[in-house]
Design an enzyme around this catalytic site. Sequence first.
Site, PDB file in Angstrom:
ATOM      1  N   LYS A  21      -9.482  24.787  11.978  1.00 19.11           N
ATOM      2  CA  LYS A  21     -10.423  25.160  13.036  1.00 19.11           C
ATOM      3  C   LYS A  21      -9.745  25.140  14.397  1.00 19.11           C
ATOM      4  CE  LYS A  21     -13.887  22.310  13.654  1.00 19.11           C
ATOM      5  NZ  LYS A  21     -14.048  21.791  15.027  1.00 19.11           N
ATOM      6  N   SER A  22      -8.878  24.153  14.624  1.00 22.17           N
ATOM      7  CA  SER A  22      -8.196  24.039  15.914  1.00 22.17           C
ATOM      8  C   SER A  22      -7.344  25.274  16.203  1.00 22.17           C
ATOM      9  CB  SER A  22      -7.308  22.794  15.926  1.00 22.17           C
ATOM     10  OG  SER A  22      -8.078  21.629  15.778  1.00 22.17           O
ATOM     11  N   ARG A  26      -7.990  28.796  18.975  1.00 27.58           N
ATOM     12  CA  ARG A  26      -6.958  29.257  19.901  1.00 27.58           C
ATOM     13  C   ARG A  26      -6.571  30.700  19.638  1.00 27.58           C
ATOM     14  NH1 ARG A  26      -7.057  23.948  19.402  1.00 27.58           N
ATOM     15  NH2 ARG A  26      -6.135  22.556  20.957  1.00 27.58           N
ATOM     16  N   SER A 164      -9.440  14.044  27.043  1.00 25.33           N
ATOM     17  CA  SER A 164      -9.413  15.032  25.972  1.00 25.33           C
ATOM     18  C   SER A 164      -8.359  16.076  26.300  1.00 25.33           C
ATOM     19  CB  SER A 164     -10.776  15.709  25.807  1.00 25.33           C
ATOM     20  OG  SER A 164     -10.673  16.779  24.896  1.00 25.33           O
ATOM     21  N   SER A 165      -7.530  16.396  25.312  1.00 24.49           N
ATOM     22  CA  SER A 165      -6.523  17.445  25.505  1.00 24.49           C
ATOM     23  C   SER A 165      -7.174  18.815  25.644  1.00 24.49           C
ATOM     24  CB  SER A 165      -5.541  17.454  24.335  1.00 24.49           C
ATOM     25  OG  SER A 165      -6.207  17.788  23.131  1.00 24.49           O
ATOM     26  N   GLN A 166      -8.459  18.935  25.299  1.00 22.78           N
ATOM     27  CA  GLN A 166      -9.125  20.236  25.387  1.00 22.78           C
ATOM     28  C   GLN A 166      -9.186  20.759  26.814  1.00 22.78           C
ATOM     29  OE1 GLN A 166     -12.857  19.284  23.509  1.00 22.78           O
ATOM     30  NE2 GLN A 166     -12.049  19.610  21.442  1.00 22.78           N
ATOM     31  N   ASP A 293     -10.016  12.269  14.779  1.00 22.85           N
ATOM     32  CA  ASP A 293     -10.861  12.946  13.789  1.00 22.85           C
ATOM     33  C   ASP A 293     -10.664  12.422  12.370  1.00 22.85           C
ATOM     34  OD1 ASP A 293     -12.099  14.505  15.670  1.00 22.85           O
ATOM     35  OD2 ASP A 293     -10.804  16.242  15.378  1.00 22.85           O
ATOM     36  N   LYS A 320     -17.447  11.436  20.420  1.00 24.08           N
ATOM     37  CA  LYS A 320     -17.419  12.580  19.515  1.00 24.08           C
ATOM     38  C   LYS A 320     -18.863  13.006  19.209  1.00 24.08           C
ATOM     39  CE  LYS A 320     -12.972  13.086  18.985  1.00 24.08           C
ATOM     40  NZ  LYS A 320     -12.275  14.361  19.290  1.00 24.08           N
ATOM     41  N   LYS A 393     -20.740  22.538  10.710  1.00 27.04           N
ATOM     42  CA  LYS A 393     -20.010  22.591  11.974  1.00 27.04           C
ATOM     43  C   LYS A 393     -18.554  22.970  11.775  1.00 27.04           C
ATOM     44  CE  LYS A 393     -18.695  19.608  15.867  1.00 27.04           C
ATOM     45  NZ  LYS A 393     -18.908  20.597  16.928  1.00 27.04           N
TER      46      LYS A 393
END
Length: 415
Positions: A21-22, A26, A164-166, A293, A320, A393
């Site tokens: 998903k990550s 991207r 968060s790295s997001q 996670d 989370k 999800k």
Amino acid sequence: MTQLTITPKKVTGTVTVPPSKSMAHRAVICASLAEGRSVIQNIQLSDDMIATIEGMRGFGAVIEHVDNQLIVEGCGPKVSRVTSEIDCNESGSTLRFLVPLATLFEGPTHFTGRGKLGQRPLDTYQDMFKRQSLRYETGQSEQLDLTVEGRLSPGTYEMRGDISSQFITGMLMTLPLLDDDSTIKITTHLESIGYIDLTLSVLAEFGIEIQHDAHYRTFRIKGNQRYQARNHTVEGDYSQAAFWLTAKQLGNDIKVEGLKRDSLQGDREIVSMLEQLTTTEHERTIDGAQVPDIIPTLALAAALTRGKTKLINLERLRIKESDRLMATQKELAALGANIQVVGDQLHIEGVESLKGGADVWSHKDHRMAMMLAMASTVCEAPIQLKDPTCVKKSYPNFWEVFQEVGGDIHERNMG
């Protein structure tokens, strides 16, 4: 509300893990920002992925889903959005990646969402927008209700790396499209470096050049860059594989396929962490800061490993989809594990088996639901799991796969 009764039964067979998903988030964003056609193969339409796809459609990309691939006609340098409304559902990645990208467009952008998304930290962007006198308005309820407007300026950005790295990924995606060079300086310890590596690798594949120092403290981004259309195949997801790898460690006859051994995914650490549980005697300490996670399923494995295990640096589990620190302790303890929360740590003393015979709750958190499914395979008595459908999800066909390998579930609608 739905409840599953899961009868203890070993699972047996081969599981091909779903796509990462990550990496898919991207790739979809990069392809959507490129000029021309890209094909992204090995896609699974989880709720989170649908949120990002719809968000990029809102920004002007044309995206068609055919079989297990996406055909993406990117919006290119002359972006012309279709809508100013972006529904992020419960996807933190969608929200944090798309907020800075929204500043490339004229006019306001309104972000909405569900679940706990509106309670997850956004201070990094709020402070950034305030410093540049850009519009950043939130609603009064706990649900996500955010409106942003204005164009980010190129320059130097100081950002925390321990939230968060997001946020950093969102800026790394946006800054190359500005009309001058920019720099990101990380002001704290950078957690989840693996996710930044994923971002940089996908950006490079789509033609975006970013330089950084050896310690990931400074990122230098040239302006006036353009995303290039590419064909991309999404690799298997170590975050989802972690549940099946844990099941295997617990004595289930499971073979896991579809993983890239030299993957940049941070959650590939599940392999070495599970090994550490079995090769380190009596007492072991495992740092979970980079891999929040996979902590619930790692805690399950530790709960059935002889000796003591300390999982440390878990503060980010509290922000989370649920408070995973408390949820993991509560639900595993209900099944018979010897597990306590101590500050931002989980202290676990291994037991011979889990008794089961309890009502447990997913906390509407996909990773909790899947962890509890694996726990059921080593329980002595059936468990009743409330709110199991949250797996949509990230892993929408999880329960079908669980049954295919022998999982024994019976659904009950609670009304």
